[in-house]
Design an enzyme around this catalytic site. Sequence first.
Site, PDB file in Angstrom:
ATOM      1  N   LYS A   1      26.029   3.287  22.083  1.00  0.00           N
ATOM      2  CA  LYS A   1      26.938   4.068  21.236  1.00  0.00           C
ATOM      3  C   LYS A   1      27.007   3.384  19.872  1.00  0.00           C
ATOM      4  O   LYS A   1      27.730   2.412  19.679  1.00  0.00           O
ATOM      5  CB  LYS A   1      28.322   4.160  21.862  1.00  0.00           C
TER       6      LYS A   1
ATOM      7  N   GLU B   1       0.830  -1.200   0.000  1.00  0.00           N
ATOM      8  CA  GLU B   1       0.000   0.000   0.000  1.00  0.00           C
ATOM      9  C   GLU B   1       0.870   1.257   0.000  1.00  0.00           C
ATOM     10  O   GLU B   1       0.578   2.238  -0.695  1.00  0.00           O
ATOM     11  CB  GLU B   1      -0.930  -0.005   1.221  1.00  0.00           C
ATOM     12  N   TYR B   2       1.955   1.224   0.788  1.00  0.00           N
ATOM     13  CA  TYR B   2       2.876   2.370   0.792  1.00  0.00           C
ATOM     14  C   TYR B   2       3.440   2.584  -0.615  1.00  0.00           C
ATOM     15  O   TYR B   2       3.500   3.716  -1.113  1.00  0.00           O
ATOM     16  CB  TYR B   2       4.020   2.130   1.792  1.00  0.00           C
TER      17      TYR B   2
ATOM     18  N   LYS C   1      25.175  10.325  29.987  1.00  0.00           N
ATOM     19  CA  LYS C   1      25.209  11.785  30.072  1.00  0.00           C
ATOM     20  C   LYS C   1      24.463  12.240  31.320  1.00  0.00           C
ATOM     21  O   LYS C   1      23.428  11.656  31.670  1.00  0.00           O
ATOM     22  CB  LYS C   1      24.549  12.416  28.837  1.00  0.00           C
TER      23      LYS C   1
ATOM     24  N   CYS D   1      70.536   2.350  15.519  1.00  0.00           N
ATOM     25  CA  CYS D   1      69.266   2.729  14.902  1.00  0.00           C
ATOM     26  C   CYS D   1      69.079   1.974  13.594  1.00  0.00           C
ATOM     27  O   CYS D   1      69.983   1.977  12.746  1.00  0.00           O
ATOM     28  CB  CYS D   1      69.240   4.236  14.657  1.00  0.00           C
TER      29      CYS D   1
ATOM     30  N   LYS E   1      33.153   1.933  26.815  1.00  0.00           N
ATOM     31  CA  LYS E   1      33.411   1.034  25.699  1.00  0.00           C
ATOM     32  C   LYS E   1      33.323  -0.429  26.130  1.00  0.00           C
ATOM     33  O   LYS E   1      33.662  -0.786  27.250  1.00  0.00           O
ATOM     34  CB  LYS E   1      34.804   1.314  25.115  1.00  0.00           C
TER      35      LYS E   1
END
Length: 784
Positions: free
Chosen positions: A122, A33-34, A296, A414, A320
């Site tokens: 998140k 229908e949409y 928050k 090095c 996290k």
Amino acid sequence: MNAESRIHALRAELDQHNYRYYVLDEPSVPDAEYDRLFNELKALEAEHPQLVTADSPTQRVGGAALAAFSQVRHEVPMLSLGNAFEEDDLRDFDRRVVEGLDLPGGDLFAAQAAVDYSCEPKLDGLAVSLLYRDGQLVQGATRGDGTTGEDISTNVRTVRNIPLKLQGEGWPAVLEVRGEVYMSKAGFDRLNAAQAEAGGKTFANPRNAAAGSLRQLDSKITASRPLEFCCYGVGQVSEPFGDSHIGILEKLKTWGLPISRELRHAAGIEECLAYYRDIGARRNDLPYEIDGVVFKVNSLASQRELGFRAREPRWAIAHKFPAMEELTEVLDVEFQVGRTGAVTPVARLKPVKVAGVMVSNATLHNMDEIARLGLRIGDTVIIRRAGDVIPQVMQVVLDRRPENARPVEVPTECPVCGSQVERTQLVKRSKGKETISEGAVYRCVGRLSCAAQLKQAIIHYVSRRAMDIDGLGEKSVEQLVDEGLIRSPADLYKLEFEQVVVLEGFAEVSSRKLLEAIEASKRPSLARFIYALGIPDVGEETAKVLARSLGSLARVQVALPQVLTYLPDIGLEVAHEIHNFFEDTHNREVIAQLLASGMQLQEEGELGAEFAASTTLAGMLAKLDIPSVGPTGAEKLVDKLGTLDKIIAADGIDLRQALNTKQAEGVREFFRDEANQLLARAIEAQLLDFGMHWSCEKRSAEGLPLAGQTWVLTGTLERMSRDVAKEQLERLGAKVAGSVSGKTHCVVAGPGAGSKLAKANELGVKVLDEEQFVAFMAEQGITL
């Protein structure tokens, strides 16, 4: 019903179906229908193109491809969040919030106050900003660096659940909505299947797919991708609405904007942890990828009171989840040389897929980390992508160690230039004299004669946030170094056209543009120049603090470590790094060469107002770590004796007039040491030389310009902190209150001012914006 009326009716009906489907999750009609209604609208608009509008549901298909994205400056910066990886990190965050709001629980014996938090997943996608004017979507932008993003307006219009116009009524004339564009797991699987079937490139994970899809120059490609949007807050608004974060999100939902169905309220940190565990347990069953949860402080008034630190809010944190892990084999350990000469080990791994990404290298940080792990070449190890980004070796699986596994040896020379590699003991400095061992670092002593260090130093120097020399990428820098054309940053300003034009990748036009960019870089701000020097542990924000507080390169170069600790967010370790950098003869020579090349530093001047206002003789004494003497004792000492000389010379009788016996003895003991006397005098002498002055006389409030007046500060002040503004108002005799009443004389309102500003307007209280306040204070003889 004529065509125009039918078109309006179809748009309204389709908008309502979209709202119920995407926001309320309550589909009102079957998909067929949409589709019928959508196709009818599409056909009518094709017959009557003059009736097509930008907010029609049919206009999500995308338009002509762009050559490039233009830049958008965020009126309110899109800041990043601090991270918590362990429960203790989250508890520390909660403690800082409680202390920042001056709630019960700040001392050992008080019960901890329960702060109201909002909780939401998140999402692992791309942060975007949507700007609505009078209810119409007019702009979409990426987060970018937080200050400047890319204009992706055409692309965000193709995301199905982003309303092109807002539902309902009552929305602000200007409303900036912020959220995440992401791709669901099912959408990602469908996209990759279609890509594979068409012989195209598949994506590693939903986040990469979402980011790549949203940043397509051809919006038709974006329109074909299964992108979704979820809002998590607002930026600029023409008039505030709501007094809580959750309240704002619920209001956005009524206007047609999708919010997380997992949004919850938590009363205190224990409920936050329970939410984190619940979401973590259901993480794999969620229809989208997440990498943590966001907490928050729910009250907007409390958010404003807590404010921001550097580039992140003090009232929010991302907790996290542990990164995904895999087993693999260490094939070898190689050593890289960084900008500061640090020789760091990198594990070369048997390639393995972790969290959707093929990993073949992992950081080992330093030799202490290798020793901690007990790592050998040939070992089987557990690796994870720390923060789901940087591959990291977590553990050696000892029962899988082969007989031929061999230890990792640090090179004595090095690997790049052959210079000697030296072991430097690292220390963590306390406020006093003691140091605590923090391991060791191996450094190549070749400095800028080492090609690796020189290349990294130049790459950093020319980077966008440093000297911003466009046209000098890594490959170009490598060529310049390898050809021997530059041996220090100062040599950039000696380059000539004939030297550049023969390099690979350069033609006549690009060579001239590069030289023009190099010439243009001779007028950097002081903060950019300091950052460009590559001082260890000095990032962009610390460089800004140095420039803003000390005001000139000359002061920064000679500042004592103890003086540097008076600056915001600079501890003793970083202070010593800064001091040692400028004490180094080689570094001083390079800086002198840069200045001699015609460098003209901008924004140099006097000491920063905030630094000058916050640095006092009492504050200086308090930071000396005199036994038993804290800030209050230091204030009493200065009030009684007035000058440093008198304090140093004071006997026990004089000192006990200001302090108790234990404190007085602490002062005498401290200044018996001649080294402490010399240090205190050196610090004071430098501060006075910088332009500081100690005022020993205290004026009574009577007769001061603002005596008897009550002022209120609200919103975010950009040129100073609210503490500095408060201190300067009090110097003029004003009382600074936390709430507005009929007795309030004036309100200073910065951006983000809310209920206090509304109350002031309601009561007819005088209101000054920040510029007006600065001008007013200048009239009183105070420069801010």
